[in-house]
Motif scaffolding. Structure first.
Motif, mmCIF file in Angstrom:
data_model
loop_
_atom_site.group_PDB
_atom_site.id
_atom_site.type_symbol
_atom_site.label_atom_id
_atom_site.label_comp_id
_atom_site.label_asym_id
_atom_site.label_seq_id
_atom_site.Cartn_x
_atom_site.Cartn_y
_atom_site.Cartn_z
ATOM 1 N N ARG A 27 0.841 -1.210 0.000
ATOM 2 C CA ARG A 27 0.000 0.000 0.000
ATOM 3 C C ARG A 27 0.868 1.250 0.000
ATOM 4 N NH1 ARG A 27 -2.812 -1.414 4.876
ATOM 5 N NH2 ARG A 27 -2.678 0.786 5.352
ATOM 6 N N THR A 28 1.975 1.203 0.748
ATOM 7 C CA THR A 28 2.899 2.337 0.787
ATOM 8 C C THR A 28 3.483 2.575 -0.595
ATOM 9 O OG1 THR A 28 3.459 1.830 3.086
ATOM 10 C CG2 THR A 28 4.990 3.251 1.880
ATOM 11 N N ARG A 29 3.968 1.533 -1.209
ATOM 12 C CA ARG A 29 4.571 1.627 -2.550
ATOM 13 C C ARG A 29 3.566 2.174 -3.555
ATOM 14 N NH1 ARG A 29 5.276 -1.049 -7.357
ATOM 15 N NH2 ARG A 29 7.403 -1.373 -8.095
ATOM 16 N N ASP A 30 2.352 1.624 -3.535
ATOM 17 C CA ASP A 30 1.315 2.082 -4.468
ATOM 18 C C ASP A 30 0.977 3.553 -4.255
ATOM 19 O OD1 ASP A 30 1.258 -0.516 -5.433
ATOM 20 O OD2 ASP A 30 -0.630 -1.044 -4.428
ATOM 21 N N GLY A 31 0.860 3.961 -3.000
ATOM 22 C CA GLY A 31 0.524 5.347 -2.689
ATOM 23 C C GLY A 31 1.615 6.322 -3.092
ATOM 24 N N VAL A 32 2.868 5.958 -2.814
ATOM 25 C CA VAL A 32 3.990 6.831 -3.161
ATOM 26 C C VAL A 32 4.115 6.957 -4.677
ATOM 27 C CG1 VAL A 32 6.510 7.075 -3.064
ATOM 28 C CG2 VAL A 32 5.243 6.424 -1.010
ATOM 29 N N THR A 33 4.010 5.851 -5.388
ATOM 30 C CA THR A 33 4.137 5.931 -6.848
ATOM 31 C C THR A 33 2.964 6.702 -7.463
ATOM 32 O OG1 THR A 33 3.156 3.724 -7.099
ATOM 33 C CG2 THR A 33 5.565 3.873 -7.111
ATOM 34 N N ALA A 34 1.785 6.612 -6.873
ATOM 35 C CA ALA A 34 0.645 7.378 -7.392
ATOM 36 C C ALA A 34 0.895 8.882 -7.257
ATOM 37 C CB ALA A 34 -0.638 6.985 -6.659
ATOM 38 N N ILE A 35 1.460 9.299 -6.135
ATOM 39 C CA ILE A 35 1.771 10.719 -5.949
ATOM 40 C C ILE A 35 2.870 11.145 -6.909
ATOM 41 C CG2 ILE A 35 2.740 12.401 -4.319
ATOM 42 C CD1 ILE A 35 1.179 10.880 -2.105
ATOM 43 N N VAL A 44 8.078 7.440 -12.804
ATOM 44 C CA VAL A 44 7.380 6.496 -11.918
ATOM 45 C C VAL A 44 8.064 5.135 -11.863
ATOM 46 C CG1 VAL A 44 5.230 5.214 -11.580
ATOM 47 C CG2 VAL A 44 5.161 7.644 -12.070
ATOM 48 N N GLU A 45 8.461 4.598 -12.997
ATOM 49 C CA GLU A 45 9.104 3.275 -13.002
ATOM 50 C C GLU A 45 10.441 3.309 -12.260
ATOM 51 O OE1 GLU A 45 7.606 0.473 -13.853
ATOM 52 O OE2 GLU A 45 5.867 1.747 -14.289
ATOM 53 N N VAL A 46 11.183 4.394 -12.421
ATOM 54 C CA VAL A 46 12.465 4.528 -11.717
ATOM 55 C C VAL A 46 12.226 4.617 -10.210
ATOM 56 C CG1 VAL A 46 14.468 6.035 -11.374
ATOM 57 C CG2 VAL A 46 13.627 5.582 -13.684
ATOM 58 N N VAL A 47 11.265 5.418 -9.811
ATOM 59 C CA VAL A 47 10.961 5.565 -8.383
ATOM 60 C C VAL A 47 10.472 4.242 -7.800
ATOM 61 C CG1 VAL A 47 9.422 6.693 -6.720
ATOM 62 C CG2 VAL A 47 10.555 8.038 -8.484
ATOM 63 N N ALA A 48 9.638 3.525 -8.538
ATOM 64 C CA ALA A 48 9.172 2.215 -8.064
ATOM 65 C C ALA A 48 10.351 1.274 -7.851
ATOM 66 C CB ALA A 48 8.176 1.626 -9.056
ATOM 67 N N GLU A 50 13.437 2.220 -7.196
ATOM 68 C CA GLU A 50 14.188 2.724 -6.053
ATOM 69 C C GLU A 50 13.505 2.339 -4.741
ATOM 70 O OE1 GLU A 50 14.337 6.856 -7.107
ATOM 71 O OE2 GLU A 50 16.138 6.599 -8.324
ATOM 72 N N LEU A 51 12.179 2.350 -4.730
ATOM 73 C CA LEU A 51 11.451 1.903 -3.541
ATOM 74 C C LEU A 51 11.735 0.432 -3.254
ATOM 75 C CD1 LEU A 51 8.037 3.678 -4.172
ATOM 76 C CD2 LEU A 51 9.484 4.038 -2.162
ATOM 77 N N GLY A 79 14.789 13.615 1.582
ATOM 78 C CA GLY A 79 15.239 14.531 0.531
ATOM 79 C C GLY A 79 14.445 14.366 -0.751
ATOM 80 N N ARG A 80 14.172 13.135 -1.135
ATOM 81 C CA ARG A 80 13.391 12.892 -2.351
ATOM 82 C C ARG A 80 11.987 13.482 -2.231
ATOM 83 N NH1 ARG A 80 15.082 6.639 -3.729
ATOM 84 N NH2 ARG A 80 17.165 7.158 -4.446
ATOM 85 N N VAL A 81 11.370 13.264 -1.084
ATOM 86 C CA VAL A 81 10.018 13.797 -0.892
ATOM 87 C C VAL A 81 10.049 15.324 -0.853
ATOM 88 C CG1 VAL A 81 8.046 13.902 0.693
ATOM 89 C CG2 VAL A 81 9.160 11.703 0.227
ATOM 90 N N ARG A 82 11.059 15.896 -0.213
ATOM 91 C CA ARG A 82 11.186 17.358 -0.164
ATOM 92 C C ARG A 82 11.285 17.932 -1.571
ATOM 93 N NH1 ARG A 82 14.941 20.888 -0.663
ATOM 94 N NH2 ARG A 82 16.615 19.363 -0.738
ATOM 95 N N ARG A 83 12.118 17.321 -2.408
ATOM 96 C CA ARG A 83 12.259 17.801 -3.790
ATOM 97 C C ARG A 83 10.967 17.621 -4.578
ATOM 98 N NH1 ARG A 83 17.110 15.407 -2.617
ATOM 99 N NH2 ARG A 83 16.608 13.493 -3.744
ATOM 100 N N LEU A 84 10.242 16.555 -4.302
ATOM 101 C CA LEU A 84 8.953 16.343 -4.963
ATOM 102 C C LEU A 84 7.975 17.450 -4.581
ATOM 103 C CD1 LEU A 84 7.232 14.282 -6.685
ATOM 104 C CD2 LEU A 84 6.387 13.479 -4.477
#
Length: 139
Positions: A27-35, A44-48, A50-51, A79-84
């Protein structure tokens, strides 16, 4: 950056990494990639990936008792979330909603807190730490 938004980025990074080693991982992975998809659909594929890699690293670190790696991974995702959030402040509400859904204990009256405490006392030194109110009476 607004201090509340910076705090949200810190809390989100910590929560994401913490939940990687729990049943809430998918659920965490799905939610983060959706944002991420809303802000950087091309990544998105790169972030997935990295997760997934971070999850493997956090599980190995916990298995080995390696708290330094866990701290580094938290800082990396903060840091990643801050930049996002800098790229698109419009996803702040979505991120807060995701955190509330995944980990309601991080939310109190709509506020999100990130508390990290480290202390060391030597000799006759004393350390008092609290995540909120603290009352100490000494005679």
């Amino acid at each position: 950056m607004d201090p509340q938004v910076a705090g949200l980025a810190g809390t989100a990074g910590t929560t994401i990494v913490t939940l990687m080693a729990t049943d809430a991982w998918q659920r965490t992975r799905d939610g983060v990639t959706a944002i991420w998809r809303r802000v950087h659909p091309e990544r998105v594929e790169v972030v997935a990936g990295e997760l997934d890699l971070t999850r493997e690293q956090i599980l190995a670190a916990r298995n080995d008792g390696d708290t330094e790696t866990e701290d580094e991974l938290r800082a990396e995702w903060q840091g990643r979330v801050r930049r996002l959030l800098l790229a698109d402040p419009g996803v702040v509400d979505d991120l807060r909603a995701l955190l509330d859904e995944l980990s309601p204990e991080y939310s109190t009256s709509g506020e999100i807190y990130n508390v990290q405490m480290h202390a060391r006392a030597t000799g006759n030194g004393r350390v008092y730490q609290a995540g909120r109110d603290q009352h100490i009476k000494e005679s």
